[in-house]
Design a protein around this motif. Structure first.
Motif, PDB file in Angstrom:
ATOM      1  N   SER A  39       0.835  -1.200   0.000  1.00 61.65           N
ATOM      2  CA  SER A  39       0.000   0.000   0.000  1.00 61.65           C
ATOM      3  C   SER A  39       0.871   1.251   0.000  1.00 61.65           C
ATOM      4  N   ILE A  40       1.929   1.231   0.817  1.00 68.38           N
ATOM      5  CA  ILE A  40       2.787   2.412   0.894  1.00 68.38           C
ATOM      6  C   ILE A  40       3.447   2.693  -0.450  1.00 68.38           C
ATOM      7  N   LEU A  41       3.993   1.627  -1.072  1.00 73.37           N
ATOM      8  CA  LEU A  41       4.639   1.811  -2.378  1.00 73.37           C
ATOM      9  C   LEU A  41       3.642   2.318  -3.407  1.00 73.37           C
ATOM     10  N   GLY A  42       2.420   1.789  -3.357  1.00 77.29           N
ATOM     11  CA  GLY A  42       1.371   2.212  -4.277  1.00 77.29           C
ATOM     12  C   GLY A  42       1.086   3.699  -4.112  1.00 77.29           C
ATOM     13  N   LEU A  43       0.996   4.106  -2.863  1.00 78.31           N
ATOM     14  CA  LEU A  43       0.698   5.512  -2.565  1.00 78.31           C
ATOM     15  C   LEU A  43       1.823   6.420  -3.060  1.00 78.31           C
ATOM     16  N   ILE A  44       3.066   5.999  -2.814  1.00 73.72           N
ATOM     17  CA  ILE A  44       4.210   6.810  -3.258  1.00 73.72           C
ATOM     18  C   ILE A  44       4.178   6.965  -4.782  1.00 73.72           C
ATOM     19  N   CYS A  45       3.919   5.850  -5.486  1.00 72.27           N
ATOM     20  CA  CYS A  45       3.880   5.899  -6.951  1.00 72.27           C
ATOM     21  C   CYS A  45       2.778   6.830  -7.429  1.00 72.27           C
ATOM     22  N   LEU A  52      10.795   3.970 -16.094  1.00 72.89           N
ATOM     23  CA  LEU A  52       9.600   4.025 -15.250  1.00 72.89           C
ATOM     24  C   LEU A  52       8.822   2.716 -15.305  1.00 72.89           C
ATOM     25  N   ILE A  53       8.668   2.209 -16.540  1.00 72.50           N
ATOM     26  CA  ILE A  53       7.909   0.952 -16.696  1.00 72.50           C
ATOM     27  C   ILE A  53       8.597  -0.172 -15.929  1.00 72.50           C
ATOM     28  N   LEU A  54       9.940  -0.200 -16.093  1.00 71.03           N
ATOM     29  CA  LEU A  54      10.710  -1.238 -15.408  1.00 71.03           C
ATOM     30  C   LEU A  54      10.544  -1.126 -13.896  1.00 71.03           C
ATOM     31  N   MET A  55      10.647   0.112 -13.387  1.00 72.54           N
ATOM     32  CA  MET A  55      10.567   0.309 -11.943  1.00 72.54           C
ATOM     33  C   MET A  55       9.190  -0.079 -11.419  1.00 72.54           C
ATOM     34  N   LEU A  56       8.156   0.391 -12.126  1.00 72.63           N
ATOM     35  CA  LEU A  56       6.805   0.122 -11.632  1.00 72.63           C
ATOM     36  C   LEU A  56       6.467  -1.360 -11.700  1.00 72.63           C
ATOM     37  N   SER A  57       6.886  -2.024 -12.798  1.00 73.19           N
ATOM     38  CA  SER A  57       6.566  -3.456 -12.851  1.00 73.19           C
ATOM     39  C   SER A  57       7.364  -4.208 -11.801  1.00 73.19           C
ATOM     40  N   GLY A  58       8.569  -3.706 -11.489  1.00 76.01           N
ATOM     41  CA  GLY A  58       9.362  -4.313 -10.412  1.00 76.01           C
ATOM     42  C   GLY A  58       8.637  -4.216  -9.088  1.00 76.01           C
ATOM     43  N   ILE A  59       8.122  -3.017  -8.797  1.00 74.42           N
ATOM     44  CA  ILE A  59       7.410  -2.821  -7.528  1.00 74.42           C
ATOM     45  C   ILE A  59       6.186  -3.727  -7.461  1.00 74.42           C
ATOM     46  N   GLN A  60       5.476  -3.834  -8.614  1.00 73.66           N
ATOM     47  CA  GLN A  60       4.277  -4.681  -8.620  1.00 73.66           C
ATOM     48  C   GLN A  60       4.622  -6.140  -8.368  1.00 73.66           C
ATOM     49  N   LEU A  61       5.694  -6.593  -9.033  1.00 76.62           N
ATOM     50  CA  LEU A  61       6.093  -7.989  -8.832  1.00 76.62           C
ATOM     51  C   LEU A  61       6.504  -8.238  -7.384  1.00 76.62           C
ATOM     52  N   LEU A  62       7.227  -7.269  -6.815  1.00 77.26           N
ATOM     53  CA  LEU A  62       7.651  -7.399  -5.413  1.00 77.26           C
ATOM     54  C   LEU A  62       6.429  -7.568  -4.512  1.00 77.26           C
ATOM     55  N   CYS A  63       5.428  -6.720  -4.737  1.00 75.00           N
ATOM     56  CA  CYS A  63       4.237  -6.777  -3.890  1.00 75.00           C
ATOM     57  C   CYS A  63       3.457  -8.067  -4.103  1.00 75.00           C
ATOM     58  N   ILE A  64       3.376  -8.506  -5.350  1.00 77.25           N
ATOM     59  CA  ILE A  64       2.683  -9.784  -5.598  1.00 77.25           C
ATOM     60  C   ILE A  64       3.452 -10.914  -4.906  1.00 77.25           C
ATOM     61  N   GLY A  65       4.785 -10.801  -4.963  1.00 78.19           N
ATOM     62  CA  GLY A  65       5.620 -11.810  -4.314  1.00 78.19           C
ATOM     63  C   GLY A  65       5.344 -11.880  -2.814  1.00 78.19           C
ATOM     64  N   ILE A  66       5.258 -10.706  -2.182  1.00 74.18           N
ATOM     65  CA  ILE A  66       4.989 -10.676  -0.741  1.00 74.18           C
ATOM     66  C   ILE A  66       3.625 -11.306  -0.451  1.00 74.18           C
ATOM     67  N   LEU A  67       2.633 -10.915  -1.250  1.00 80.68           N
ATOM     68  CA  LEU A  67       1.295 -11.513  -1.087  1.00 80.68           C
ATOM     69  C   LEU A  67       1.376 -13.029  -1.219  1.00 80.68           C
ATOM     70  N   GLY A  68       2.132 -13.461  -2.229  1.00 83.19           N
ATOM     71  CA  GLY A  68       2.272 -14.890  -2.487  1.00 83.19           C
ATOM     72  C   GLY A  68       2.882 -15.626  -1.303  1.00 83.19           C
ATOM     73  N   GLN A  69       3.862 -14.982  -0.669  1.00 80.24           N
ATOM     74  CA  GLN A  69       4.507 -15.614   0.485  1.00 80.24           C
ATOM     75  C   GLN A  69       3.494 -15.859   1.604  1.00 80.24           C
ATOM     76  N   TYR A  70       2.682 -14.840   1.873  1.00 81.77           N
ATOM     77  CA  TYR A  70       1.660 -15.017   2.916  1.00 81.77           C
ATOM     78  C   TYR A  70       0.640 -16.066   2.490  1.00 81.77           C
ATOM     79  N   LEU A  71       0.287 -16.025   1.219  1.00 80.73           N
ATOM     80  CA  LEU A  71      -0.681 -16.995   0.695  1.00 80.73           C
ATOM     81  C   LEU A  71      -0.162 -18.416   0.875  1.00 80.73           C
TER      82      LEU A  71
END
Ligand code: UDP
Ligand code: MG
Length: 314
Positions: free
Chosen positions: A235-241, A272-291
């Motif tokens: 959420s924080i990264l999303g807000l910053i972006c 920008l595209i690279l950075m944003l997709s990186g952030i998205q993948l990171l967040c999906i990864g974190i979600l995946g870990q909890y899942l």
């Protein structure tokens, strides 16, 4: 009057090199404590060396020696859990087989529990002598991070070596989670705890079972078991972006109005595209870990499987 019973829970994984030495040390301590009875509960964590037969040999000569043997290696967390749930003592002490947890502290721990107003006596290493410096550095960093992220206090240098009253053991056993991170569980259950401090002691014989990689995985598991802070990161990264995008849009509109619209800026777009997709993948990864943790919890698999034992609760 009935004597108090102290159960020593000893998780062992390929410890045949130190087992005899450990046994002779612990029995020496036990012999000096006449006012209590002892039970030595060895948990063989699927050892591939002669650990189990060594324990059985000890059990033949000493009725106080009990054992639980797993069908394969389930890890020290499972070993401690099996030890606690098969223990009979009014007091239970968890200790390593390699004599890094000095048995000489047991009388002190017991005296504190019966004379002072504490439920649990833990032990802390105040030095990390004999450990590779890089390992100490990361360990320190881990404790800093996890204590920032989690409400449960996880004490730096705390060993699993501790003595607790039956009430604490029952509280720990009431936590049925599959992903067990004992350092957190001990803190989470609460109770009044006193810390004894001692200098790090090197292994008596044999080798450590922890590689740097396995410690890193253990640390990440611990953070996930006792904190949901990484999920907030998304959420924080999303807000910053989002804020950055608004500022950029305003900047571009103003720039276009003043200077027109020459077609430039492709490299920055690619970045920008690279950075944003990186952030998205990171967040999906974190979600995946909890899942994946939830997935393992919902399977409700047993935490360990006992192949054989000589304790009566099995
Ligand atoms: N241990 C275990 N199962 C494992 C790994 C370790 O029961 O999968 C036991 C091991 O036999 C020892 C204790 O946990 O009694 C601590 O292990 P070790 O000494 O290797 O860890 P360190 O002291 O280096 O942190
Ligand atoms: Mg050790």
């Amino acid at each position: 009057m009935k004597k108090d019973l102290i159960t020593c829970v000893i998780p062992c994984y390929n410890e045949s090199k130190v087992l005899d030495k450990f046994y002779s040390e612990i029995t020496k301590i036990a012999a000096n404590m006449n006012s209590v009875d002892f039970e030595f509960l060895f948990v063989d964590d699927g050892s591939s060396d002669s650990t189990l037969s060594d324990i059985k040999k000890l059990a033949e000569g000493d009725q106080r020696v009990k054992y639980v043997s797993f069908s394969r290696n389930f890890g020290k967390e499972a070993g401690m859990l099996a030890g606690l749930s098969n223990s009979h003592g009014d007091y239970v002490v968890i200790m390593d087989a390699d004599l890094q947890d000095p048995p000489a502290l047991i009388p002190d721990m017991y005296n504190i529990l019966i004379n002072e107003d504490y439920d649990c006596v833990g032990s802390r290493r105040v030095t990390r002598k004999g450990e590779p410096p890089i390992r100490s550095l990361f360990a320190r960093l881990f404790y800093k991070i996890i204590n920032r992220m989690s409400d449960t206090e996880i004490v730096d240098g705390a060993r699993d070596f501790q003595m607790m009253k039956r009430s604490v053991v029952n509280a720990i056993l009431s936590l049925g989670e599959y992903n067990r991170f004992s350092k957190g569980i001990f803190g989470w259950v609460g109770f009044k705890r006193k810390w004894l401090e001692y200098e790090n002691i090197e292994r008596a014989a044999g080798e450590t079972k922890w590689s740097f990689a396995s410690l890193t995985i253990y640390a990440l598991d611990g953070i996930m078991a006792f904190s949901t802070a990484p999920l907030v990161l998304a959420s924080i990264l999303g807000l910053i972006c989002f804020i950055m995008a608004i500022i950029l849009i305003i900047f571009i509109i103003v720039k276009t109005l003043i200077f027109g619209d020459p077609t430039t800026g492709w490299p920055s777009l690619a970045c920008l595209i690279l950075m944003l997709s990186g952030i998205q993948l990171l967040c999906i990864g974190i979600l995946g870990q909890y899942l994946s943790k939830i997935y393992l919890e919902t399977k409700k698999r047993p935490i360990y499987i006992i192949k054989e034992s000589n304790t009566d609760s099995n």
